[in-house]
Scaffold this active site. Structure first.
Site, PDB file in Angstrom:
ATOM      1  N   ASP A   1      -7.524  -5.894 -11.433  1.00  0.00           N
ATOM      2  CA  ASP A   1      -8.507  -5.532 -10.607  1.00  0.00           C
ATOM      3  C   ASP A   1      -9.401  -4.125 -11.039  1.00  0.00           C
ATOM      4  OD1 ASP A   1      -6.611  -6.849  -9.546  1.00  0.00           O
ATOM      5  OD2 ASP A   1      -6.111  -5.404  -7.730  1.00  0.00           O
TER       6      ASP A   1
ATOM      7  N   GLU B   1       6.459  -2.606 -12.573  1.00  0.00           N
ATOM      8  CA  GLU B   1       5.050  -3.397 -12.440  1.00  0.00           C
ATOM      9  C   GLU B   1       4.308  -3.295 -13.606  1.00  0.00           C
ATOM     10  OE1 GLU B   1       1.395  -3.072  -9.278  1.00  0.00           O
ATOM     11  OE2 GLU B   1       2.793  -1.635  -9.362  1.00  0.00           O
TER      12      GLU B   1
END
Length: 473
Positions: free
Chosen positions: A196, A429
């Site tokens: 992102d 993550e």
């Protein structure tokens, strides 16, 4: 009770069967419990708190791991995602769960307005989705899921059902998203590429006027530290791009942001090879798809290869300096992902391997997992999302890439690092690439799934991963 549920059962008999009495649960069982805990009945959320819906490329990676627990559930994961496909072929990056409150995630369904703003593009009316896409890992995932239990797959007609949808998905990318005219697919939003807030987006994003901070609320900061997440300025630009795309009816080609990304296109090429395999399984010739993958590989090298930097770079199509845009001079992990491809020229493979193990990424020397961004780059930050931390999905892709190119010793070492860090961080993550410190959410689905895949997959290049030969030396 399916296989996944059986594996996380807490009965004494089941515990003894999988782990000696008194021992901590094995990596296998712990990963299975993560996937069971994030299962919603038809799909798997990446994380219960931070990401409470179904994400596109997450589900592809999750299915790759689920195939070792329950091939049926892995098939269902992909089928659920593909039922939300739009009429123009795009597979949306989020499929929203209507039972989740709107304020649990932003941008929420009422921001995207898919069923109304996306009507001309064929958005489904019965499910709410986002309007952008994510990397096309899906055909590769479908082939691997089929190979896990071909008998079940054939009995259910799994490949026969998903093949037309996957073919339409690729047509959309190859035709509607060839915004540079050179044969490669473009992304029209940083979220589409999946990495992102990569520094590779800083220059293309600098031309975008951010949405006012008061016009949105960042739900992500409820679950993660601000210093680990994208900045408010970047987020404002993300919102502006998404708003403009929505207000244009999700039509492609007119936005301020259009970038050809090496990882996105490498995954499209790998999935083209997988589609050729699927076509063969269904009794159709795959020759044309293999040939298309070879042409796309040549286009990737022609348009995105930078010999001076020894890796692939992004091409900014909106920089205004040339009709074909120009390469963005930032080294990101995306530029190493094409190692997956079996038809890369030998000199390109050698340069990529040198770059991966050199000072910019430190594979096998200074890093435990490859960083998402150049260790020597001015924007490097070991904790801020895609600006330096190491991710398990890119590690999985690079492990397979190394194996495809015959670098088995490096692949084995990377595999071991992934397994050790996934277990040590409770399936984080992402992690600090040098120390292995956990960042972001824990109990993250694709970390658990890909650890399972590496745990159970053959450590040679098997027929289901070696899509077309490879450059083994």
């Amino acid at each position: 009770m399916d296989r996944t549920a059986q594996l996380i059962s807490r009965s004494a008999e089941r515990s003894i069967a999988y782990d000696p009495p008194g021992s901590p649960p094995s990596l296998h069982v712990r990963a299975a419990r993560v996937l069971e805990g994030n299962w919603t009945g038809a799909s798997t959320v990446p994380s219960r708190g931070l990401y409470p819906h179904q994400w596109s490329w997450d589900s592809a990676f999750i299915a790759i791991g689920l195939r070792h627990l329950s091939p049926l559930r892995a098939q269902t994961e992909l089928e659920t995602l593909l039922t939300a496909q739009w009429g123009d072929g795009r597979v949306p990056h989020i499929v929203f769960n209507p039972s989740v409150p709107l304020d649990a995630y932003f941008p929420s369904p009422d921001f995207w307005r898919s069923s109304t703003a996306g009507r001309a593009a064929g958005a489904p009316r019965t499910v709410q989705t986002s309007g952008i896409v994510q990397p096309p890992v899906h055909a590769l995932a479908a082939w691997l899921v089929h190979r896990a239990d071909p008998g079940l797959s054939r009995a259910r007609g799994f490949l026969a059902r998903v093949y037309p949808r996957l073919a339409a998905w690729h047509r959309y990318l190859l035709h509607r998203r060839d915004l540079g005219g050179g044969g490669l697919a473009s992304v029209v939003h940083p979220w589409e590429q999946g990495m992102d807030n990569s520094p590779a987006w800083d220059l293309p994003l600098s031309r975008v006027t951010p949405a006012p901070a008061r016009s949105f609320r960042r739900a992500d900061l409820d679950h993660g530290a601000a210093e680990d997440r994208p900045t408010d300025l970047d987020y404002g630009r993300y919102v502006r791009l998404a708003t403009d795309y929505r207000d244009a009816g999700y039509a492609d080609g007119a936005g301020e942001f259009a970038v050809e990304d090496p990882a996105f296109n490498a995954l499209l090429i790998a999935s083209e090879h997988a589609l050729a395999r699927i076509a063969g399984e269904l009794g159709a010739p795959g020759t044309a798809r293999h040939a298309r993958a070879e042409r796309l590989t040549a286009a990737l090298v022609e348009r995105l290869w930078d010999a001076d930097r020894g890796m692939f770079l992004c091409r900014d199509l909106r920089d205004g300096r040339a009709l074909t845009g120009s390469l963005v001079p930032e080294r990101g992990i995306s530029g190493l992902v094409p190692l997956l491809l079996p038809d890369l020229p030998r000199e390109v493979v050698r340069a990529l391997l040198h770059t991966a193990s050199g000072p910019h990424f430190g594979l096998g020397t200074t890093t435990r997992l490859l960083p998402s961004y150049d260790l020597l780059g001015e924007a490097f930050d070991p904790h801020r999302y895609w600006r330096g931390p190491a991710w398990f999905n890119t590690a999985w892709l690079l492990e397979r890439g190394l194996r495809t190119q015959g670098e088995l010793q490096q692949a084995d070492a990377l595999r071991q690092s992934v397994l050790e860090l996934a277990e040590a961080t409770d399936f984080a993550e992402y992690v600090d690439p040098c120390t292995g410190e956990a960042c972001g959410a824990t109990g993250f689905s694709w970390t658990a799934a890909l650890a399972l895949d590496l745990l159970h997959s053959d450590t040679t290049v098997s027929a289901d991963m070696e899509l077309k030969g490879g450059n083994r030396r």
